[in-house]
Design a protein around this motif. Structure first.
Motif, PDB file in Angstrom:
ATOM      1  N   THR A  32       0.845  -1.190   0.000  1.00  0.00           N
ATOM      2  CA  THR A  32       0.000   0.000   0.000  1.00  0.00           C
ATOM      3  C   THR A  32       0.887   1.248   0.000  1.00  0.00           C
ATOM      4  O   THR A  32       2.100   1.138  -0.183  1.00  0.00           O
ATOM      5  CB  THR A  32      -0.960  -0.054   1.229  1.00  0.00           C
ATOM      6  OG1 THR A  32      -1.882   1.020   1.141  1.00  0.00           O
ATOM      7  CG2 THR A  32      -0.231   0.007   2.550  1.00  0.00           C
ATOM      8  N   ASP A  34       1.904   5.166   1.927  1.00  0.00           N
ATOM      9  CA  ASP A  34       2.050   5.694   3.292  1.00  0.00           C
ATOM     10  C   ASP A  34       0.739   6.282   3.815  1.00  0.00           C
ATOM     11  O   ASP A  34       0.344   6.026   4.954  1.00  0.00           O
ATOM     12  CB  ASP A  34       3.151   6.762   3.274  1.00  0.00           C
ATOM     13  CG  ASP A  34       3.356   7.369   4.644  1.00  0.00           C
ATOM     14  OD1 ASP A  34       3.738   6.623   5.551  1.00  0.00           O
ATOM     15  OD2 ASP A  34       3.099   8.584   4.809  1.00  0.00           O
ATOM     16  N   ALA A  37      -1.721   3.478   4.664  1.00  0.00           N
ATOM     17  CA  ALA A  37      -1.282   2.644   5.784  1.00  0.00           C
ATOM     18  C   ALA A  37      -1.345   3.385   7.112  1.00  0.00           C
ATOM     19  O   ALA A  37      -1.734   2.809   8.129  1.00  0.00           O
ATOM     20  CB  ALA A  37       0.150   2.164   5.532  1.00  0.00           C
ATOM     21  N   HIS A  38      -0.962   4.660   7.107  1.00  0.00           N
ATOM     22  CA  HIS A  38      -0.729   5.342   8.389  1.00  0.00           C
ATOM     23  C   HIS A  38      -1.632   6.537   8.668  1.00  0.00           C
ATOM     24  O   HIS A  38      -1.703   6.999   9.792  1.00  0.00           O
ATOM     25  CB  HIS A  38       0.739   5.811   8.458  1.00  0.00           C
ATOM     26  CG  HIS A  38       1.713   4.700   8.224  1.00  0.00           C
ATOM     27  ND1 HIS A  38       1.820   3.617   9.058  1.00  0.00           N
ATOM     28  CD2 HIS A  38       2.615   4.487   7.233  1.00  0.00           C
ATOM     29  CE1 HIS A  38       2.744   2.785   8.602  1.00  0.00           C
ATOM     30  NE2 HIS A  38       3.232   3.288   7.496  1.00  0.00           N
ATOM     31  N   LYS A  39      -2.293   7.095   7.638  1.00  0.00           N
ATOM     32  CA  LYS A  39      -3.028   8.342   7.887  1.00  0.00           C
ATOM     33  C   LYS A  39      -4.517   8.234   7.589  1.00  0.00           C
ATOM     34  O   LYS A  39      -5.301   9.031   8.076  1.00  0.00           O
ATOM     35  CB  LYS A  39      -2.422   9.477   7.035  1.00  0.00           C
ATOM     36  CG  LYS A  39      -0.959   9.707   7.420  1.00  0.00           C
ATOM     37  CD  LYS A  39      -0.243  10.706   6.531  1.00  0.00           C
ATOM     38  CE  LYS A  39       1.237  10.713   6.885  1.00  0.00           C
ATOM     39  NZ  LYS A  39       2.131  10.622   5.751  1.00  0.00           N
ATOM     40  N   SER A  40      -4.913   7.295   6.783  1.00  0.00           N
ATOM     41  CA  SER A  40      -6.317   7.267   6.340  1.00  0.00           C
ATOM     42  C   SER A  40      -7.247   6.621   7.355  1.00  0.00           C
ATOM     43  O   SER A  40      -8.458   6.821   7.313  1.00  0.00           O
ATOM     44  CB  SER A  40      -6.427   6.482   5.029  1.00  0.00           C
ATOM     45  OG  SER A  40      -6.143   5.110   5.264  1.00  0.00           O
ATOM     46  N   LEU A  43      -6.743   1.084   6.955  1.00  0.00           N
ATOM     47  CA  LEU A  43      -6.105  -0.237   6.950  1.00  0.00           C
ATOM     48  C   LEU A  43      -6.732  -1.224   7.946  1.00  0.00           C
ATOM     49  O   LEU A  43      -6.911  -2.403   7.600  1.00  0.00           O
ATOM     50  CB  LEU A  43      -4.588  -0.090   7.181  1.00  0.00           C
ATOM     51  CG  LEU A  43      -3.766  -1.341   6.914  1.00  0.00           C
ATOM     52  CD1 LEU A  43      -3.950  -1.853   5.500  1.00  0.00           C
ATOM     53  CD2 LEU A  43      -2.282  -1.077   7.187  1.00  0.00           C
ATOM     54  N   VAL A  57       3.356  -5.044   6.416  1.00  0.00           N
ATOM     55  CA  VAL A  57       2.877  -3.981   5.530  1.00  0.00           C
ATOM     56  C   VAL A  57       4.064  -3.336   4.808  1.00  0.00           C
ATOM     57  O   VAL A  57       4.987  -2.840   5.457  1.00  0.00           O
ATOM     58  CB  VAL A  57       2.094  -2.908   6.334  1.00  0.00           C
ATOM     59  CG1 VAL A  57       1.577  -1.820   5.389  1.00  0.00           C
ATOM     60  CG2 VAL A  57       0.924  -3.540   7.089  1.00  0.00           C
ATOM     61  N   SER A  59       4.647  -0.246   2.803  1.00  0.00           N
ATOM     62  CA  SER A  59       3.856   0.972   2.564  1.00  0.00           C
ATOM     63  C   SER A  59       4.665   2.065   1.858  1.00  0.00           C
ATOM     64  O   SER A  59       4.367   3.246   1.990  1.00  0.00           O
ATOM     65  CB  SER A  59       3.320   1.508   3.896  1.00  0.00           C
ATOM     66  OG  SER A  59       4.391   1.820   4.752  1.00  0.00           O
ATOM     67  N   LYS A  60       5.669   1.641   1.106  1.00  0.00           N
ATOM     68  CA  LYS A  60       6.551   2.648   0.491  1.00  0.00           C
ATOM     69  C   LYS A  60       6.116   3.057  -0.912  1.00  0.00           C
ATOM     70  O   LYS A  60       6.834   3.781  -1.592  1.00  0.00           O
ATOM     71  CB  LYS A  60       7.963   2.079   0.414  1.00  0.00           C
ATOM     72  CG  LYS A  60       8.590   1.858   1.773  1.00  0.00           C
ATOM     73  CD  LYS A  60      10.021   1.429   1.634  1.00  0.00           C
ATOM     74  CE  LYS A  60      10.641   1.279   3.016  1.00  0.00           C
ATOM     75  NZ  LYS A  60      11.969   0.681   2.933  1.00  0.00           N
TER      76      LYS A  60
END
Ligand code: NAD
Length: 359
Positions: A32, A34, A37-40, A43, A57, A59-60
């Motif tokens: 996925t 970033d 994975a981390h802000k939306s 996930l 994950v 996520s790059k």
């Protein structure tokens, strides 16, 4: 003889994500970006269905995934040694995941795709579009081995897609549908899906773009995106995509934005071919427009404007003199693109250059 292959299985509707339960207890590599994975906050909606699975994950992923990124992803995949790859995102994560799986050369590795844009249709296609950043070239890999095993469509994941992304990706759907409809390999099955996808996107894109949060129009766009993906996977694409890949590899303008700019001009060019003109007329009629290619081309230009999208490369920060200096290389890359042979009208370099001068 004509062929139309059916794959992957498609799950859609409210509880579509529960199809992920088939991966419970397995080792699952989620590919996925970033933001997702981390802000939306999205996930956990996916991982909630992977009970007992061991997940990692990657996520790059960044827009227009590069060969270097894919190589890094292949190393991550080999290190983790998953049973399944789960692509979660727009076309960029889905294409990166496809290429990672392909180049890791692990037979039997399951591949599930959950699109979060509507979109590329990558969840149902044999295409993975990659960018060679050193050479400034973007090109699709095309191989049936890239097809996912399952495509899972849950429109509630699209609730927070920003307006410009809804516009770019939605115009991508219309380009897939219109190019597949007139493409050289179009057949009765791809025509049915391309026509329906085009009309659905035509009727819903403005509403999806205006809507905040969840909205039925977003679900219709997700279905249209998937149908258009199946259509072009069978029928092929054409000059619009060949030019968009060439320009996108050089200037990194979003793919759907380039397609939207080019589409009215490519339609007018292709309409010189009588069989294509007839099909454009049928699409225009199906959308309630005057039944001819010119009406379709003009209406798509107006739609692009209503969505607040640029019509020229200069509006995207690409200088005119740069485009003119690059013109020969731009048309050469488009002529070499795997989408070009699908175009219903043969195009010489000078004719493609004339289209590029219009945008
Ligand atoms: P993308 O995947 O690059 O995503 C664009 C942006 O939208 C990113 O910032 C991402 O984080 C954000 N985003 C994605 N989902 C979101 C969500 N639910 N909520 C909020 N933000 C979200 O964009 P794309 O247009 O889906 O994919 C473009 C790529 O796909 C290009 O490389 C293009 O060439 C390729 N493509 C592939 C195919 C195919 O068949 N494989 C077809 C067409 C295009």
């Amino acid at each position: 003889m004509e062929t139309f292959a059916l794959r992957p299985a498609i799950y859609f509707g409210d509880d579509a994500l529960s199809a992920l339960e088939a991966l419970a207890g397995k080792r699952v590599l989620i590919v996925t970006d970033d933001f997702l994975a981390h802000k939306s906050g999205l996930l956990p909606r996916v991982t909630a269905h992977l009970k007992g699975a061991l997940t990692e994950v990657f996520s790059k992923v960044t827009p227009d995934p590069s060969l270097r990124l894919v190589a890094e992803g292949v190393r991550a995949l080999r290190d983790f040694s998953p049973d399944a790859v789960l692509a979660f995102g727009g076309g960029s994560p889905m294409d990166c995941a496809k290429a990672m799986r392909h180049f890791s050369d692990r037979p039997g590795l399951l591949f599930y795709a959950v699109p979060t844009t509507a979109g590329t249709g990558s969840e149902v296609t044999s295409f993975a579009v990659l960018t060679d950043t050193d050479a400034g070239v973007k090109y699709p890999l095309v191989d049936d081995a890239l097809l996912p095993d399952a495509a899972i469509l849950d429109a509630s994941l699209l609730a927070g897609v920003p307006g410009p992304v809804t516009a770019d990706t939605g115009m991508d759907v219309l380009t897939h549908a219109s190019e597949a409809y007139v493409a050289r390999k179009a057949n009765a099955f791809t025509d049915a899906l391309a026509e329906r996808a085009f009309v659905l996107a035509w009727e819903n894109l403005i509403k999806a773009h205006a809507a905040k949060g969840e909205h039925p129009a977003k679900e219709q766009m997700l279905l249209a995106s998937c149908m258009a993906g199946i259509a072009f996977n069978g029928a092929g694409l054409g000059a619009n995509h060949a030019l968009a890949h060439s320009l996108g590899g050089r200037y990194h303008t979003p793919h759907g934005r380039l397609n939207a700019m080019l589409m009215p001009h490519v339609i007018r060019f292709n309409a010189e071919e009588p069989a294509a003109a007839k099909k454009y007329a049928a699409l225009a009629k199906a959308c309630g427009l005057a039944p001819n290619a010119r009406a379709l081309s003009s209406a798509l230009g107006r739609l692009r404007q209503s969505l607040g999208m640029p019509g020229r490369l200069t509006d995207c920060g690409v200088e005119r003199k740069t485009v003119l200096a690059d013109l020969e290389a731009i048309t050469a890359a488009a002529l070499a693109d795997v989408c070009m042979p699908g175009n219903p009208r043969s195009a010489a370099a000078a004719e493609l250059a004339a289209i590029v001068r219009e945008v």
